[in-house]
Design a protein around this motif. Structure first.
Motif, short mmCIF file in Angstrom:
data_model
loop_
_atom_site.label_atom_id
_atom_site.label_comp_id
_atom_site.label_asym_id
_atom_site.label_seq_id
_atom_site.Cartn_x
_atom_site.Cartn_y
_atom_site.Cartn_z
N LEU A 171 0.22 -4.69 2.49
CA LEU A 171 0.98 -3.56 3.02
C LEU A 171 2.18 -4.10 3.78
CD1 LEU A 171 0.96 -0.46 3.30
CD2 LEU A 171 -0.35 -0.76 5.41
N GLY A 209 11.00 2.30 0.41
CA GLY A 209 9.58 2.42 0.71
C GLY A 209 9.00 3.78 0.38
N PHE A 210 7.67 3.81 0.24
CA PHE A 210 6.95 5.05 0.01
C PHE A 210 6.77 5.79 1.33
CE2 PHE A 210 5.46 2.14 -3.32
CZ PHE A 210 5.66 2.92 -4.45
N CYS A 249 -1.73 2.45 -3.19
CA CYS A 249 -2.56 1.26 -2.99
C CYS A 249 -3.87 1.37 -3.76
CB CYS A 249 -2.84 1.05 -1.51
SG CYS A 249 -1.38 0.54 -0.57
N VAL A 294 3.14 -3.46 -1.13
CA VAL A 294 3.49 -2.04 -1.15
C VAL A 294 4.28 -1.74 0.13
CG1 VAL A 294 2.62 0.31 -1.12
CG2 VAL A 294 1.50 -1.43 -2.53
N VAL A 340 1.24 6.34 0.56
CA VAL A 340 0.87 4.93 0.46
C VAL A 340 -0.57 4.75 0.01
CG1 VAL A 340 0.50 2.83 1.82
CG2 VAL A 340 2.62 4.14 2.08
N HIS A 366 8.37 -0.43 -4.11
CA HIS A 366 8.82 0.57 -3.14
C HIS A 366 9.09 1.94 -3.77
CE1 HIS A 366 13.00 0.02 -4.51
NE2 HIS A 366 12.76 -1.30 -4.47
N CYS A 371 5.99 0.52 2.81
CA CYS A 371 5.93 1.85 3.42
C CYS A 371 7.20 2.08 4.23
CB CYS A 371 4.71 1.93 4.33
SG CYS A 371 4.65 3.42 5.36
N THR A 418 6.22 -3.22 5.68
CA THR A 418 7.24 -2.32 6.19
C THR A 418 8.37 -3.14 6.79
OG1 THR A 418 7.55 -0.22 7.37
CG2 THR A 418 6.45 -1.99 8.59
#
Length: 392
Positions: free
Chosen positions: A159, A135-136, A145, A125, A141, A101, A127, A161
């Protein structure tokens, strides 16, 4: 010998996991076991789900290590990722899936993989699609990635969230988060892991490849009462923890007599008071208001007076047959079949069910059993043959 026990119904846990799978039939469901499986005992719960769940999720490496040491071999997802680079050798060698993150985590992961050329790892990853915790930023993102998917040590990139308002009907924030993350997923052509418990139950457009059922596994309905599916979900889920004790003393009081610390409760009529072996030293919330319900031999009665460290007091005037030794269910399913939902108790305490369940302290033994009765595995016998008085 103290009579307070947290009974854990492992069949109910398995039932609730299957409900998650039915709600998202095209997705795989990782069972969330963080915080000692929400207070239920992570080791015992993990073994109960081991033949059903293709992956499990914990908050950190320490929680994952306890499951690995008990024999759990499936992928374990570290929901907060890692906190120090020194964790990465164990993460890579132990086949953990790590959430990433922040940028420094990405750098550290790729650097560590150079030391493990024969290993490939799965990463998620995260988001920040609108909750603004971890998160990014959405605009970062794609670059993150691309770095990961280009590295030979990365076996799979998911991915991820987290939704802030999936429990609320017609939430504009949920609509915005879904639009953000679904657009990214389509652009990047990556598997998605988006749905927490409320989204698993009620937001099919968030399901995709993986869902993350958490509190629903333990029989707690995460949807707000005004949600159109709230009643349906209440019927579908089964309580996993039953917190049970006994009346250890009975007092016969006249009208006008105070009860407990601060004399908050004063009797208005002749009253029979049952003293129950359970208090805030066990994790029962001290903020429980006057009238908070408990079940005595399956019948609802109110708390009268403040919760003490080791005891609480209930008004059993309406139950003349109740006395010393009577069974008290603080929440969960009484052996009579009556149910007192932990979420209802939480409302009386001005908190949420998560707090009550995770707050049960180590001195309360967990007893694991099957089939909705309290006559199953003894406290000392875990499903995998280990010792789990207070597991996980």
């Amino acid at each position: 010998m103290r009579p307070l026990t947290a009974h854990i119904d492992l069949d109910a846990l398995r039932h609730n996991y299957r409900q998650a799978c039915r709600c998202a039939p095209e997705a795989r469901a990782m069972a969330v076991l963080k915080a000692n499986a929400y207070g239920h005992g992570s080791t015992a719960c993990a073994h109960a789900l081991a033949d059903q769940a293709p992956a499990m999720a914990v908050a950190c490496l320490e929680e994952g290590r306890a499951l690995r040491d008990s024999g759990i071999a499936c992928p374990l997802v570290l929901l907060e990722g890692f906190f120090e680079p020194c964790e990465l050798d164990e993460i890579i060698a132990g086949h953990y899936w790590s959430v990433l993150h922040t940028h420094w985590q990405v750098d550290a992961m790729l650097e560590a993989l150079e030391r493990w050329p024969q290993h490939r790892v799965t990463v998620l990853v995260k988001c920040d699609s609108g909750m603004h915790r971890l998160g990014f930023a959405p605009e970062d993102v794609a670059e993150v990635c691309q770095r990961l998917t280009a590295h030979p040590g990365i076996a799979q990139t998911l991915l991820m969230t987290h939704f802030a308002t999936a429990d609320t009907p017609n939430s504009p924030l949920l609509t915005a988060q879904l639009a953000t993350i679904n657009t990214l997923r389509q652009q990047l052509d990556l598997p998605g892991c988006f749905a927490n418990s409320p989204a698993t139950l009620s937001v099919p457009e968030a399901h995709h490849d993986w869902v993350r059922p958490g509190v629903m596994l333990y029989g707690v309905n995460p949807l707000e009462p005004q949600h159109p599916r709230h009643g349906e979900i209440d019927q579908a889920l089964e309580p996993v923890m039953t917190l049970e004790s006994r009346i250890i003393a009975v007092r016969e009081l006249k009208a006008g007599e105070p009860i407990g610390y601060g004399a908050r409760h004063v009797t208005r009529q002749p009253t029979r008071v049952g003293v129950v072996a359970c208090g805030y030293g066990d994790g029962y919330d001290r903020h429980a208001r006057e009238g908070t319900p408990v079940l005595v031999d399956g019948q609802r009665v109110p708390i009268a007076g403040r919760v003490s460290m080791d005891m609480l007091t209930v008004d059993i005037t309406a139950l003349p047959e109740a006395g010393i030794g009577s069974r008290v269910t603080l929440w969960g399913r009484d052996v009579s079949g009556a149910v007192l939902n932990v979420s209802e108790v939480a409302l009386w305490c001005d908190t949420i069910a998560y707090t009550l369940l995770t707050g049960i302290l180590p001195r309360v033994p967990r007893r694991y059993h099957h089939g909705g009765t309290h006559e199953g595995l003894p406290n000392e016998a875990a499903p995998n043959g280990g010792v789990v008085g207070t597991p996980g």
